[in-house]
Design a protein around this motif. Structure first.
Motif, PDB file in Angstrom:
ATOM      1  N   LYS A  62       0.826  -1.192   0.000  1.00  0.00           N
ATOM      2  CA  LYS A  62       0.000   0.000   0.000  1.00  0.00           C
ATOM      3  C   LYS A  62       0.868   1.252   0.000  1.00  0.00           C
ATOM      4  CE  LYS A  62      -0.395  -0.544   4.911  1.00  0.00           C
ATOM      5  NZ  LYS A  62       0.944  -0.992   4.966  1.00  0.00           N
ATOM      6  N   SER A  63       0.320   2.333  -0.578  1.00  0.00           N
ATOM      7  CA  SER A  63       1.099   3.551  -0.716  1.00  0.00           C
ATOM      8  C   SER A  63       1.167   4.348   0.578  1.00  0.00           C
ATOM      9  CB  SER A  63       0.517   4.420  -1.823  1.00  0.00           C
ATOM     10  OG  SER A  63      -0.819   4.724  -1.535  1.00  0.00           O
TER      11      SER A  63
ATOM     12  N   ASP B 150      -3.395   3.615   5.467  1.00  0.00           N
ATOM     13  CA  ASP B 150      -4.553   3.053   4.784  1.00  0.00           C
ATOM     14  C   ASP B 150      -4.763   1.595   5.163  1.00  0.00           C
ATOM     15  OD1 ASP B 150      -4.920   5.430   3.474  1.00  0.00           O
ATOM     16  OD2 ASP B 150      -4.047   4.773   1.582  1.00  0.00           O
ATOM     17  N   PRO B 151      -6.018   1.210   5.435  1.00  0.00           N
ATOM     18  CA  PRO B 151      -6.316  -0.204   5.673  1.00  0.00           C
ATOM     19  C   PRO B 151      -6.159  -0.977   4.358  1.00  0.00           C
ATOM     20  CG  PRO B 151      -8.282   1.177   5.948  1.00  0.00           C
ATOM     21  CD  PRO B 151      -7.170   2.073   5.577  1.00  0.00           C
TER      22      PRO B 151
ATOM     23  N   GLY C 192     -11.109   0.623   4.339  1.00  0.00           N
ATOM     24  CA  GLY C 192     -10.694   1.020   2.992  1.00  0.00           C
ATOM     25  C   GLY C 192     -11.701   0.573   1.948  1.00  0.00           C
ATOM     26  N   HIS C 193     -11.193   0.022   0.862  1.00  0.00           N
ATOM     27  CA  HIS C 193     -12.044  -0.428  -0.243  1.00  0.00           C
ATOM     28  C   HIS C 193     -12.234  -1.939  -0.214  1.00  0.00           C
ATOM     29  CE1 HIS C 193     -12.021   3.546  -2.025  1.00  0.00           C
ATOM     30  NE2 HIS C 193     -10.726   3.605  -1.768  1.00  0.00           N
TER      31      HIS C 193
ATOM     32  N   ALA D 112      -5.757  -2.941  14.246  1.00  0.00           N
ATOM     33  CA  ALA D 112      -6.882  -3.874  14.274  1.00  0.00           C
ATOM     34  C   ALA D 112      -6.934  -4.704  12.996  1.00  0.00           C
ATOM     35  CB  ALA D 112      -8.194  -3.111  14.431  1.00  0.00           C
ATOM     36  N   TYR D 113      -7.439  -5.926  13.176  1.00  0.00           N
ATOM     37  CA  TYR D 113      -7.789  -6.793  12.053  1.00  0.00           C
ATOM     38  C   TYR D 113      -9.306  -6.793  11.967  1.00  0.00           C
ATOM     39  CZ  TYR D 113      -3.098  -8.860  12.082  1.00  0.00           C
ATOM     40  OH  TYR D 113      -1.746  -9.067  12.023  1.00  0.00           O
ATOM     41  N   TYR D 114      -9.824  -6.744  10.751  1.00  0.00           N
ATOM     42  CA  TYR D 114     -11.271  -6.806  10.544  1.00  0.00           C
ATOM     43  C   TYR D 114     -11.589  -7.988   9.653  1.00  0.00           C
ATOM     44  CZ  TYR D 114     -11.298  -2.067  12.367  1.00  0.00           C
ATOM     45  OH  TYR D 114     -11.141  -0.978  13.167  1.00  0.00           O
ATOM     46  N   GLU D 115     -12.576  -8.756  10.077  1.00  0.00           N
ATOM     47  CA  GLU D 115     -13.117  -9.815   9.233  1.00  0.00           C
ATOM     48  C   GLU D 115     -14.517  -9.360   8.853  1.00  0.00           C
ATOM     49  OE1 GLU D 115     -13.883 -14.609   9.058  1.00  0.00           O
ATOM     50  OE2 GLU D 115     -13.572 -13.676  11.013  1.00  0.00           O
ATOM     51  N   ILE D 116     -14.752  -9.182   7.546  1.00  0.00           N
ATOM     52  CA  ILE D 116     -16.048  -8.724   7.063  1.00  0.00           C
ATOM     53  C   ILE D 116     -16.747  -9.921   6.433  1.00  0.00           C
ATOM     54  CG2 ILE D 116     -17.272  -7.099   5.581  1.00  0.00           C
ATOM     55  CD1 ILE D 116     -13.740  -6.294   6.089  1.00  0.00           C
TER      56      ILE D 116
END
Length: 176
Positions: free
Chosen positions: A80-81, A85-86, A129-130, A152-156
């Motif tokens: 990632k740049s 950013d996530p 993010g996206h 944080a880690y996110y599980e969607i």
């Protein structure tokens, strides 16, 4: 029995040699792509006129998007740049850092994202993010995100229902 062992050994050696050749080939292709992008960036950064700088900046953004897509195709992800950013990660990387919190989110078919208490998440892009565009990249019904800024880690998890169907009684008036 000795013939079978020799045959088996030949199969193993042949498989390893083929794997090594293919690995080297794709590593070389990846490096060539990276080198060509670096060359383009080098040329772009050495422009002299203001108009050319503006044009180059636009082309650089387009080249960067192309570069990231190329890297994503070769490696399954891209660097990632902006470190804030996530970004989407493979499921096997989820929870690697024990200092990060693990959070479960639900993405409903009507575009609403909620936490595990059913509370609507308003700042979705800031948090994940996206990532909602990445269903099917690793798994069809879930996406995993790492957000270094929030540690944080996110599980969607994708839910085929609408938020309204799920929480009809609790729905805020502005969403009815």
């Amino acid at each position: 029995m000795n013939k079978f062992m020799i045959f088996g050994l030949g199969v193993v050696i042949g498989s390893l040699a083929t794997w090594q050749l293919l690995k080297n080939k794709y590593e070389q292709l990846t490096q060539e792509e990276i080198d060509s992008v670096k060359e383009v960036f080098y040329r772009k950064n050495n422009s002299e006129t203001e108009d050319q700088d503006i044009k180059d900046e636009h082309e650089e953004k387009m080249t960067r998007a192309s570069y990231e897509e190329t890297i994503k195709n070769y490696t399954g992800y891209y660097d990632k740049s902006d470190p804030k950013d996530p970004y989407v990660i493979p499921p096997e990387e989820y929870g690697d850092n024990e200092e990060y919190e693990e959070i479960l989110l639900t993405y409903y078919v009507d575009g609403v994202v909620t936490d595990d208490n059913g509370e609507i998440i308003d700042d979705v892009e800031e948090i994940i993010g996206h990532a909602l565009e990445s269903f099917g990249e690793y798994e069809e019904e879930s996406v995993h995100v790492r957000n270094d800024e929030r540690k944080a880690y996110y599980e969607i998890i994708r839910d085929p229902r609408t938020y309204e169907d799920m929480y009809r009684e609790e729905l805020p008036p502005h969403l009815m």
